[in-house]
Design an enzyme around this catalytic site. Structure first.
Site, PDB file in Angstrom:
ATOM      1  N   HIS A 272       0.276  12.779  -6.511  1.00 16.81           N
ATOM      2  CA  HIS A 272      -0.303  11.838  -5.718  1.00 16.81           C
ATOM      3  C   HIS A 272       0.793  10.809  -5.308  1.00 16.81           C
ATOM      4  CE1 HIS A 272      -3.927  11.512  -3.361  1.00 16.81           C
ATOM      5  NE2 HIS A 272      -3.316  10.500  -2.905  1.00 16.81           N
TER       6      HIS A 272
ATOM      7  N   TYR B  42     -10.082  15.557   2.014  1.00 14.60           N
ATOM      8  CA  TYR B  42     -10.844  15.003   0.904  1.00 14.60           C
ATOM      9  C   TYR B  42     -12.361  15.606   1.153  1.00 14.60           C
ATOM     10  CZ  TYR B  42      -7.176  11.738  -0.555  1.00 14.60           C
ATOM     11  OH  TYR B  42      -6.028  11.178  -0.795  1.00 14.60           O
TER      12      TYR B  42
ATOM     13  N   TYR C 141       0.907  -1.383  -0.038  1.00 17.64           N
ATOM     14  CA  TYR C 141      -0.037   0.125   0.021  1.00 17.64           C
ATOM     15  C   TYR C 141       0.895   1.256   0.196  1.00 17.64           C
ATOM     16  CZ  TYR C 141      -2.913   3.915   1.782  1.00 17.64           C
ATOM     17  OH  TYR C 141      -3.632   4.852   1.848  1.00 17.64           O
TER      18      TYR C 141
ATOM     19  N   LYS D 145      -3.866  20.865  -3.538  1.00 14.19           N
ATOM     20  CA  LYS D 145      -2.829  19.757  -3.632  1.00 14.19           C
ATOM     21  C   LYS D 145      -3.166  18.854  -4.899  1.00 14.19           C
ATOM     22  CE  LYS D 145      -0.633  15.872  -1.195  1.00 14.19           C
ATOM     23  NZ  LYS D 145      -1.180  14.688  -1.743  1.00 14.19           N
TER      24      LYS D 145
ATOM     25  N   SER E 269      -3.107  13.703   7.110  1.00 14.61           N
ATOM     26  CA  SER E 269      -4.263  13.237   6.202  1.00 14.61           C
ATOM     27  C   SER E 269      -5.542  13.262   7.000  1.00 14.61           C
ATOM     28  CB  SER E 269      -3.924  11.789   5.601  1.00 14.61           C
ATOM     29  OG  SER E 269      -5.129  11.210   5.079  1.00 14.61           O
TER      30      SER E 269
ATOM     31  N   THR F 233      -7.145  18.017  -1.365  1.00 13.22           N
ATOM     32  CA  THR F 233      -6.420  17.172  -2.493  1.00 13.22           C
ATOM     33  C   THR F 233      -7.437  17.122  -3.767  1.00 13.22           C
ATOM     34  OG1 THR F 233      -5.396  15.987  -0.786  1.00 13.22           O
ATOM     35  CG2 THR F 233      -5.703  14.778  -2.758  1.00 13.22           C
TER      36      THR F 233
ATOM     37  N   ASP G 298       5.669  18.020  -4.678  1.00 14.90           N
ATOM     38  CA  ASP G 298       5.965  16.826  -3.801  1.00 14.90           C
ATOM     39  C   ASP G 298       6.231  15.815  -4.948  1.00 14.90           C
ATOM     40  OD1 ASP G 298       3.442  15.745  -4.412  1.00 14.90           O
ATOM     41  OD2 ASP G 298       2.751  15.860  -2.587  1.00 14.90           O
TER      42      ASP G 298
ATOM     43  N   ALA H 248      -2.135   8.502   4.416  1.00 12.47           N
ATOM     44  CA  ALA H 248      -3.357   8.040   5.571  1.00 12.47           C
ATOM     45  C   ALA H 248      -2.731   7.166   6.063  1.00 12.47           C
ATOM     46  CB  ALA H 248      -4.271   7.652   4.505  1.00 12.47           C
TER      47      ALA H 248
ATOM     48  N   GLY I 124       6.958  12.461   0.869  1.00 12.56           N
ATOM     49  CA  GLY I 124       5.789  11.449   1.353  1.00 12.56           C
ATOM     50  C   GLY I 124       6.425  10.123   2.110  1.00 12.56           C
TER      51      GLY I 124
ATOM     52  N   ARG J 215      -4.829   1.003  -7.912  1.00  9.66           N
ATOM     53  CA  ARG J 215      -3.317   0.174  -7.438  1.00  9.66           C
ATOM     54  C   ARG J 215      -3.652  -1.188  -7.269  1.00  9.66           C
ATOM     55  NH1 ARG J 215      -4.196   4.662  -2.893  1.00  9.66           N
ATOM     56  NH2 ARG J 215      -4.415   6.811  -4.373  1.00  9.66           N
TER      57      ARG J 215
HETATM   58  C1  LIG Z   1       0.545   5.684   1.780  1.00 11.13           C
HETATM   59  C2  LIG Z   1       0.252   6.977   1.138  1.00 11.13           C
HETATM   60  C3  LIG Z   1      -0.547   7.515   1.691  1.00 11.13           C
HETATM   61  C4  LIG Z   1      -1.211   8.656   1.042  1.00 11.13           C
HETATM   62  N1  LIG Z   1      -2.194   9.295   1.511  1.00 11.13           N
HETATM   63  C5  LIG Z   1      -2.550  10.412   1.052  1.00 11.13           C
HETATM   64  C6  LIG Z   1      -3.796  11.196   1.677  1.00 11.13           C
HETATM   65  O1  LIG Z   1      -4.475  10.637   2.376  1.00 11.13           O
HETATM   66  N2  LIG Z   1      -4.217  12.581   1.170  1.00 11.13           N
HETATM   67  C7  LIG Z   1      -3.294  12.785   0.022  1.00 11.13           C
HETATM   68  O2  LIG Z   1      -3.725  13.941  -0.536  1.00 11.13           O
HETATM   69  N3  LIG Z   1      -2.201  12.278  -0.365  1.00 11.13           N
HETATM   70  C8  LIG Z   1      -1.757  11.146   0.202  1.00 11.13           C
HETATM   71  N4  LIG Z   1      -0.705  10.471  -0.399  1.00 11.13           N
HETATM   72  C9  LIG Z   1      -0.022  11.363  -1.249  1.00 11.13           C
HETATM   73  C10 LIG Z   1       1.187  12.341  -0.555  1.00 11.13           C
HETATM   74  O3  LIG Z   1       0.717  13.296   0.037  1.00 11.13           O
HETATM   75  C11 LIG Z   1       2.054  12.703  -1.527  1.00 11.13           C
HETATM   76  O4  LIG Z   1       1.480  13.543  -2.488  1.00 11.13           O
HETATM   77  C12 LIG Z   1       3.139  11.752  -2.275  1.00 11.13           C
HETATM   78  O5  LIG Z   1       3.578  10.741  -1.132  1.00 11.13           O
HETATM   79  C13 LIG Z   1       4.363  12.412  -2.574  1.00 11.13           C
HETATM   80  O6  LIG Z   1       5.159  11.394  -3.176  1.00 11.13           O
HETATM   81  P1  LIG Z   1       6.516  10.785  -2.610  1.00 11.13           P
HETATM   82  O7  LIG Z   1       5.917   9.560  -1.651  1.00 11.13           O
HETATM   83  O8  LIG Z   1       7.239  10.158  -3.785  1.00 11.13           O
HETATM   84  O9  LIG Z   1       7.319  11.721  -1.913  1.00 11.13           O
HETATM   85  C14 LIG Z   1      -0.509   9.313   0.331  1.00 11.13           C
HETATM   86  C15 LIG Z   1       0.863   8.705  -0.151  1.00 11.13           C
HETATM   87  C16 LIG Z   1       1.271   7.793   0.219  1.00 11.13           C
HETATM   88  C17 LIG Z   1       2.430   6.957  -0.209  1.00 11.13           C
HETATM   89  C1  LIG Z   2      -7.625   8.201   1.720  1.00 14.32           C
HETATM   90  C2  LIG Z   2      -7.029   7.602   0.527  1.00 14.32           C
HETATM   91  C3  LIG Z   2      -7.429   7.890  -0.717  1.00 14.32           C
HETATM   92  C4  LIG Z   2      -5.520   7.545   0.721  1.00 14.32           C
HETATM   93  C5  LIG Z   2      -4.526   8.112  -0.309  1.00 14.32           C
HETATM   94  O1  LIG Z   2      -4.614   9.223  -0.677  1.00 14.32           O
HETATM   95  C6  LIG Z   2      -3.826   7.072  -0.777  1.00 14.32           C
HETATM   96  O2  LIG Z   2      -3.918   5.788  -0.554  1.00 14.32           O
HETATM   97  O3  LIG Z   2      -2.998   7.752  -1.614  1.00 14.32           O
END
Ligand SMILES: Cc1cc2nc3c(=O)[nH]c(=O)nc-3n(C[C@H](O)[C@H](O)[C@H](O)COP(=O)(O)O)c2cc1C
Ligand SMILES: CC(C)CC(=O)C(=O)O
Length: 417
Positions: free
Chosen positions: A305, A164, A58, A281, A140, A190, A336, A113, A359, A199
């Protein structure tokens, strides 16, 4: 001479100008180094060994074939730094102001998250590590810790709450009101999840939150496992592989929102969130960056993302220069995606970003050793960034600009920007 890079003496006191750290007798202090983990890529390897398969998949995967996930990282390799010499870098200030706070370095931890999947202390560990290192954290909406508790753990360092915006606005309204009350400085909407990216591992693993964890900000609603059992009994209408179903609040059902649009959404959000700032974002084009300015966003984050939504979307570093040009300093532009070394932060700033968000590396730190692991991640990035400044002949963040970069073309030739 004061050692100009990150030491515990200067990063534990983020409000002290970093060039005022107490002198160290021996220059470079290696005592805090974790010899098993001297880089973010080593941190990733260590973390993978400590996460169960569902969590590791994940956290690490991207949507579909993972092209954009990889592109985000590779885009940084298409730039090289043009270092300047003999500039007296004995005193380096890597701090910048973000959300009214002097951050010890120009990056924050991106909202991600369900952090208790990585470590029982989850978001609290991340918040404490960030507070200790003077780094801002985005939380998150789908955290496994309540936003009030995270706020408290962050101390003097401000947070932003990622939103969200649900189709049923009442839940979002409550969340925004709670964030305001708790003292959050900003909400970050977001905007790249009109539908969820596909995914494959998440689907194949039939991802769901273990029953001992909860989406704490919506804890009064049914847990994912409760929803799972009810949906298994009755069937559901969700895309392949998703076992949960509306109307309960789970990330599969409530994360995506296809109804967002510029005028009404921004008007509503700015009204509800005031006096908190409203950021967007998930912007990848200058067209949308212009619209964000036009509709009153206080700032934007250039993001795809982390490659988890539209696979095939362009890398964020590639999207950045056109967006910076069109925004033309009217609001801050953050970025990011794919940042795995302090020199990546330097490159993003040289291309015009005001600030970066990181992230997965923080999640790897969390899985590796909880708060200590996140601190290690921050320390590595801060140290690498400051070292990069010193080696490039830069003593203040505002000096970093396009003159410090050149681009590697397809032919392998390197040319000035
Ligand atoms: C496991 C995971 C969960 C994420 N959950 C959220 C989230 O809840 N809301 C959101 O806007 N972005 C979420 N993101 C995206 C991050 O905020 C960010 O945009 C991204 O991880 C940046 O890329 P990087 O992991 O290569 O640094 C998530 C990313 C990951 C890897
Ligand atoms: C709440 C989710 C959609 C979490 C997220 O943004 C992610 O898993 O990339």
């Amino acid at each position: 001479m004061t050692y100009p890079f990150a030491t515990d003496a200067n990063i534990d006191h983020p409000t002290l100008p970093l060039n005022m750290s107490p002198p160290k007798s021996s220059g470079i202090d290696l005592s805090d180094d974790d010899l098993d983990c001297l880089s973010i890529s080593e941190l990733e390897k260590r973390a993978l060994g400590r996460m169960d398969k569902q969590t590791g998949d994940y956290y690490n995967e991207g949507a579909d074939s993972g092209v954009t996930l990889l592109d985000n990282i590779m885009a940084y390799q298409m730039y090289r730094i043009r270092p300047r010499i003999m500039r007296d870098v004995s005193s380096i200030d890597s701090s910048v102001v973000v959300f009214g706070h002097r951050s010890s370095a120009p990056f924050g931890i991106a909202p991600a998250a369900m952090q208790k999947l990585a470590h029982p202390d989850g978001e609290l560990a991340t918040a404490r590590a960030c507070a200790r290192r003077g780094i801002v954290m985005g939380l998150s909406s789908f955290s496994t810790t309540a936003l009030e508790d995270v706020r408290q753990a962050s101390g003097r360092v401000p947070n932003a709450l990622q939103l969200y915006l649900f189709e049923d606005r009442s839940h979002s309204r409550d969340l925004i009101a709670r964030a305001k009350m708790a003292g959050y400085k900003a909400v970050i909407l977001t905007v790249d999840t009109p539908v969820l990216g596909r995914r494959r591992l998440e689907i194949r693993n039939q991802f769901r939150l273990p029953s001992h964890l909860e989406i704490a900000n919506f804890a009064s609603h049914a847990t994912e496992s409760e929803v799972e059992s009810s949906s298994t009994e009755e069937g559901n209408n969700l895309p392949d592989g998703y076992a949960t179903r509306a109307p309960q609040i789970t990330f599969h059902t409530h994360g995506p929102n296809p109804t967002l649009e510029w005028k009404e959404t921004m008007k509503w959000l700015k009204h509800e969130a005031s006096p908190m700032q409203v950021w967007l974002k998930g912007i990848l084009t200058p067209e949308d960056a212009s619209l964000a300015v036009e509709h009153g966003a206080d700032g934007i984050i250039v993001s795809n993302h982390g490659g988890r939504q539209l696979d095939g979307a362009l890398a964020t570093l590639d999207a950045l220069p056109d967006i910076v040009a069109v925004v033309d300093r009217r609001i801050p532009v953050h970025v990011d995606g794919g940042i795995r070394h302090g020199s990546d932060i330097f490159k993003a700033l040289a291309l015009g970003a005001d600030f970066c968000w990181v992230g997965r590396p923080a999640l790897w730190g969390l899985a590796y050793k909880g708060q200590v692991g996140v601190e290690l991640c921050l320390r590595l990035l801060i140290d690498e960034f400051r070292r990069c400044m010193g080696l490039s002949g830069v003593t203040e963040v505002k000096q970093i600009g396009p003159d410090y970069l050149c681009k590697v073309g397809r032919s392998g030739f390197v040319s000035r920007l």
